[in-house]
Design an enzyme around this catalytic site. Structure first.
Site, mmCIF file in Angstrom:
data_model
loop_
_atom_site.group_PDB
_atom_site.id
_atom_site.type_symbol
_atom_site.label_atom_id
_atom_site.label_comp_id
_atom_site.label_asym_id
_atom_site.label_seq_id
_atom_site.Cartn_x
_atom_site.Cartn_y
_atom_site.Cartn_z
ATOM 1 N N CYS A 199 0.866 -1.209 -0.047
ATOM 2 C CA CYS A 199 -0.041 0.063 -0.031
ATOM 3 C C CYS A 199 0.879 1.255 0.132
ATOM 4 O O CYS A 199 0.156 2.402 -0.161
ATOM 5 C CB CYS A 199 -0.920 -0.071 1.133
ATOM 6 S SG CYS A 199 -1.687 -1.547 1.604
ATOM 7 N N HIS A 247 -3.268 7.303 6.413
ATOM 8 C CA HIS A 247 -3.406 5.992 5.470
ATOM 9 C C HIS A 247 -4.869 5.382 5.803
ATOM 10 O O HIS A 247 -5.460 5.031 4.823
ATOM 11 C CB HIS A 247 -2.526 5.018 6.127
ATOM 12 C CG HIS A 247 -2.203 3.641 5.346
ATOM 13 N ND1 HIS A 247 -2.251 3.589 3.991
ATOM 14 C CD2 HIS A 247 -2.278 2.494 5.662
ATOM 15 C CE1 HIS A 247 -2.215 2.339 3.585
ATOM 16 N NE2 HIS A 247 -2.326 1.675 4.555
ATOM 17 N N LYS A 262 -10.178 6.786 2.136
ATOM 18 C CA LYS A 262 -10.376 5.487 1.640
ATOM 19 C C LYS A 262 -12.140 5.086 1.762
ATOM 20 O O LYS A 262 -12.547 4.090 1.191
ATOM 21 C CB LYS A 262 -9.745 4.512 2.432
ATOM 22 C CG LYS A 262 -8.421 4.486 1.839
ATOM 23 C CD LYS A 262 -7.281 3.634 2.716
ATOM 24 C CE LYS A 262 -6.081 3.482 2.061
ATOM 25 N NZ LYS A 262 -5.308 5.019 2.285
ATOM 26 N N HIS A 309 -9.789 1.303 -0.411
ATOM 27 C CA HIS A 309 -8.605 0.952 -0.460
ATOM 28 C C HIS A 309 -7.824 0.629 -1.798
ATOM 29 O O HIS A 309 -8.278 -0.602 -2.288
ATOM 30 C CB HIS A 309 -7.969 -0.233 0.553
ATOM 31 C CG HIS A 309 -6.495 0.093 0.966
ATOM 32 N ND1 HIS A 309 -5.683 0.686 0.178
ATOM 33 C CD2 HIS A 309 -5.852 -0.551 2.175
ATOM 34 C CE1 HIS A 309 -4.524 0.459 0.620
ATOM 35 N NE2 HIS A 309 -4.707 -0.200 1.893
ATOM 36 N N PHE A 347 1.229 3.502 4.196
ATOM 37 C CA PHE A 347 1.816 2.315 5.203
ATOM 38 C C PHE A 347 1.345 0.797 4.233
ATOM 39 O O PHE A 347 0.266 0.662 4.617
ATOM 40 C CB PHE A 347 1.289 2.441 6.623
ATOM 41 C CG PHE A 347 1.558 4.018 7.272
ATOM 42 C CD1 PHE A 347 2.871 4.544 6.826
ATOM 43 C CD2 PHE A 347 0.823 4.436 8.188
ATOM 44 C CE1 PHE A 347 3.092 5.727 7.529
ATOM 45 C CE2 PHE A 347 0.948 5.693 8.533
ATOM 46 C CZ PHE A 347 2.099 6.433 8.211
ATOM 47 N N PHE A 382 2.012 -3.460 3.715
ATOM 48 C CA PHE A 382 2.550 -4.712 4.285
ATOM 49 C C PHE A 382 3.888 -4.835 4.616
ATOM 50 O O PHE A 382 4.820 -4.285 3.869
ATOM 51 C CB PHE A 382 1.851 -5.991 3.467
ATOM 52 C CG PHE A 382 0.746 -6.280 3.674
ATOM 53 C CD1 PHE A 382 -0.293 -5.507 4.765
ATOM 54 C CD2 PHE A 382 -0.032 -7.505 3.256
ATOM 55 C CE1 PHE A 382 -1.791 -6.058 4.788
ATOM 56 C CE2 PHE A 382 -1.150 -7.843 3.391
ATOM 57 C CZ PHE A 382 -2.098 -6.963 4.176
#
Length: 418
Positions: A162, A300, A332, A337, A393, A395
């Site tokens: 992301c 985020h 979002k 997302h 931010f 994975f």
């Protein structure tokens, strides 16, 4: 770092194709997330789908790039005079002096999903028509964009989940400062596919309704798709007085970048937001700014319990806690997302907020979580903005924070210091 000008930019997502539709949707707080009806997916979740992607036609010389991801990229490249901006840059710098740095997570994997359905029943071989290199391969979207504009400069794709299309701003900045290029196309493209939807479902991260970032009852993400592009160039020299002309008053510049990798867990953030904290601190330092200089943070804000909690702790640690602190929201709830495209999408949303003087309210959130100590905005709010931060931010703890501002504010500060 030296500021860089976003001379042209564009965005397409479920809330609109191009800047005007996107701005209208944000100002009207239009809901575009819908119950999932994508392809053969059977999941009780919501998605953000861009209309008309399947109807996009590739030119004959670009047929080998045909996949959902590159079709969405094509939509983006043909909006808001973005292509004309690139052509102007080619004339000014040369095709070999323009880089292409894009982010994606799954690229054109949908084409491979289709191919697996049509394997040879006896040998299991995939169909001859599958061109992995120009569709599923992560580099495909950058390769497509280079061919689309006939560029010959350096190109790369960042696939860090992301944070992908936020980190490409950093790649471009390093290339420009090193003197290797004079301009860069940055951004990201990610499209819906079965792998993403079922994959996030297996992690129990999908919400059964339109996602609610920072809500006390938030329960997961809504996956969307999007394409966002920006053309980065050096900021032109100012006049002898050091003041920006009227033409630059609403121009957007990249002021700061912060990156970190906390590597806490493959799919969960550090619970105290350690990496997010570091990225925001580095972005402020690189821009020569303090927390009080930031007028708005585009969070985020994925709407999962752990991600929102970790980011809130990081924001509180950097900016302080309480209702009088920097206003924040997540976009979002509007776009879903968009994964590898999220950083690019939210960079453009920040640019629109700066140009049009408003803080976008967080859609779908009804009651903010009082355990999260940030100043979350539920409704749109008019405000003259000078500098904003955008957080992405991913994975594995791959974090990136970007700071954007109005060119007029940058020129005024330069004049004051001189």
């Amino acid at each position: 770092m030296k500021p860089l000008l976003l001379s042209h930019f564009t965005v397409t997502s479920c809330i609109g194709k191009g800047l005007q539709q996107t701005l209208d949707a944000l100002l009207q707080q239009r809901q575009a997330l819908k119950p999932c009806d994508f392809e053969t997916v059977d999941l009780p979740t919501f998605i953000g789908e861009v209309e008309g992607v399947d109807e996009v036609l590739m030119s004959e010389d670009m047929q080998s790039f045909d996949c959902r991801n590159n079709r969405l990229a094509k939509i983006g490249l043909e909006q808001d005079d973005f292509g004309q901006g690139v052509k102007t840059a080619i004339r000014q710098y040369g095709a070999e002096r323009i880089g292409v740095f894009l982010g994606t997570s799954t690229s054109g994997i949908l084409e491979t999903e289709f191919a697996f359905r049509n394997r040879d029943p006896d040998t299991g071989a995939l169909p001859d028509g599958l061109d992995y290199g120009k569709t599923q391969n992560t580099y495909s979207v950058a390769n497509f964009t280079r061919h689309y504009f006939q560029l010959t400069g350096p190109a790369a794709v960042v696939s860090s989940a992301c944070s992908s299309s936020a980190k490409v701003f950093s790649v471009a900045r390093r290339m420009i400062e090193a003197g290797l290029i004079d301009a860069a196309i940055v951004g990201g493209v990610d499209t819906l596919c079965l792998t993403t939807l079922y994959g996030f479902n297996s992690l129990n991260l999908l919400s059964s309704q339109a996602c609610r970032p920072y809500d006390k009852d938030r329960d997961g993400i809504s996956i969307g798709e999007a394409a966002a592009f920006a053309l980065l160039e050096r900021v032109p020299e100012t006049s002898a007085s050091g003041q920006a002309s009227n033409a630059t008053q609403k121009n957007i510049v990249l002021l700061g970048i912060g990156e970190s990798s906390d590597a806490y867990h493959m799919s969960s953030p550090h619970p105290e937001g350690l990496g997010a904290n570091m990225a925001m601190q580095q972005a402020l330092h690189s821009a020569g700014l303090t927390p009080s200089d930031i007028d708005y943070i585009n969070l985020h804000g994925t709407a999962t319990p752990s991600n929102d909690a970790a980011e809130a702790k990081a924001v509180s640690a950097v900016f302080g806690s309480g209702n009088k602190d920097v206003p924040c929201s997540s976009s979002k709830g509007a776009t879903g997302h968009t994964l590898g495209a999220a950083g690019g999408v939210e960079a453009v949303i920040c640019a629109l907020a700066l140009q049009h003087g408003f803080i976008p309210g967080g859609l779908n959130t009804q009651t903010t979580d009082i355990e999260l100590p940030i100043n979350y905005q539920l409704q749109n709010r008019p405000q003259n903005l000078q500098r904003v931060m955008s957080n992405s931010f991913g994975f594995g703890g791959t974090n990136c924070s970007l700071i954007f501002g109005l060119a007029s504010a940058t020129h005024a500060e330069t004049a004051d210091k001189s």
